[in-house]
Design a protein around this motif. Sequence first.
Motif, short mmCIF file in Angstrom:
data_model
loop_
_atom_site.label_atom_id
_atom_site.label_comp_id
_atom_site.label_asym_id
_atom_site.label_seq_id
_atom_site.Cartn_x
_atom_site.Cartn_y
_atom_site.Cartn_z
N LEU A 1 0.83 -1.20 0.00
CA LEU A 1 0.00 0.00 0.00
C LEU A 1 0.86 1.26 0.00
O LEU A 1 1.94 1.27 0.60
CB LEU A 1 -0.88 0.06 1.25
N SER A 2 0.36 2.31 -0.61
CA SER A 2 1.03 3.60 -0.50
C SER A 2 0.91 4.09 0.94
O SER A 2 0.01 3.68 1.68
CB SER A 2 0.42 4.62 -1.47
N LEU B 1 -2.43 5.31 2.30
CA LEU B 1 -3.46 4.32 2.66
C LEU B 1 -3.13 3.59 3.96
O LEU B 1 -4.01 3.02 4.59
CB LEU B 1 -3.64 3.32 1.53
N ARG C 1 -12.31 3.01 0.33
CA ARG C 1 -11.17 3.91 0.10
C ARG C 1 -10.32 3.50 -1.09
O ARG C 1 -9.47 4.25 -1.54
CB ARG C 1 -10.30 3.97 1.34
N ILE C 2 -10.54 2.27 -1.60
CA ILE C 2 -9.77 1.77 -2.72
C ILE C 2 -10.66 1.53 -3.94
O ILE C 2 -10.36 1.95 -5.03
CB ILE C 2 -9.04 0.46 -2.34
N PRO D 1 -11.67 0.35 -9.13
CA PRO D 1 -10.85 1.33 -8.41
C PRO D 1 -11.46 2.73 -8.46
O PRO D 1 -12.00 3.14 -9.49
CB PRO D 1 -9.52 1.29 -9.16
N VAL E 1 -7.29 6.26 -7.29
CA VAL E 1 -6.54 5.09 -6.83
C VAL E 1 -6.10 4.26 -8.04
O VAL E 1 -6.86 4.06 -8.98
CB VAL E 1 -7.40 4.22 -5.89
N ARG E 2 -4.87 3.75 -7.98
CA ARG E 2 -4.36 2.83 -8.99
C ARG E 2 -4.06 1.52 -8.30
O ARG E 2 -3.40 1.49 -7.26
CB ARG E 2 -3.08 3.36 -9.65
N VAL E 3 -4.57 0.43 -8.87
CA VAL E 3 -4.31 -0.91 -8.36
C VAL E 3 -3.57 -1.66 -9.46
O VAL E 3 -4.05 -1.76 -10.59
CB VAL E 3 -5.62 -1.66 -8.01
N VAL F 1 -1.22 -0.95 -4.38
CA VAL F 1 -2.35 -0.03 -4.34
C VAL F 1 -1.80 1.34 -4.01
O VAL F 1 -1.22 1.56 -2.95
CB VAL F 1 -3.39 -0.45 -3.28
N ALA G 1 -2.56 5.52 -3.91
CA ALA G 1 -3.57 6.58 -3.88
C ALA G 1 -2.88 7.91 -4.12
O ALA G 1 -1.83 8.19 -3.54
CB ALA G 1 -4.29 6.59 -2.55
#
Length: 92
Positions: free
Chosen positions: A8-9, A12, A46-47, A54, A58-60, A85, A87
Motif C-alpha cells: 500500500l502507498s 493508505l 477507500r480503494i 478502483p 486510486v491505482r491498483v 495499491v 492513492a
Amino acid sequence: MGDVSVSLSSSLAQFTGGVRRFSVPAGTVRQVLEKMQDEYPRLTGRIVDDRLQPLPFVRVYVGDDDVRDLGSADSAVAPGTTVMVLAAVAGG
C-alpha cells in the motif's frame, strides 16, 4: 493455494494501522480486493467502489498491469504476485 503480497502507498497505511505490506490468499482480483478489506475493514470504500472498480484517484496494479487493463475483476492473481495499491495525494 498460496498468497499474494499487497503493498500500500503510505497515504493508505493510515487505514491499516501503519501496515504497508501484508499477504492475502491468491484468487481473482475480486477475491484479493475483498480479502484486503476483510483484513483491514477501514480500507472499505477507500480503494474500490461497491462494484470493485478502483476509485478515480486510486491505482491498483497486479504485477505490472493496471487492474483497469485486465478487463475483469474475475482475472486470476497468481500466488507470489505483488498487488500494489497507490492513492494520489493532493496538496497545495
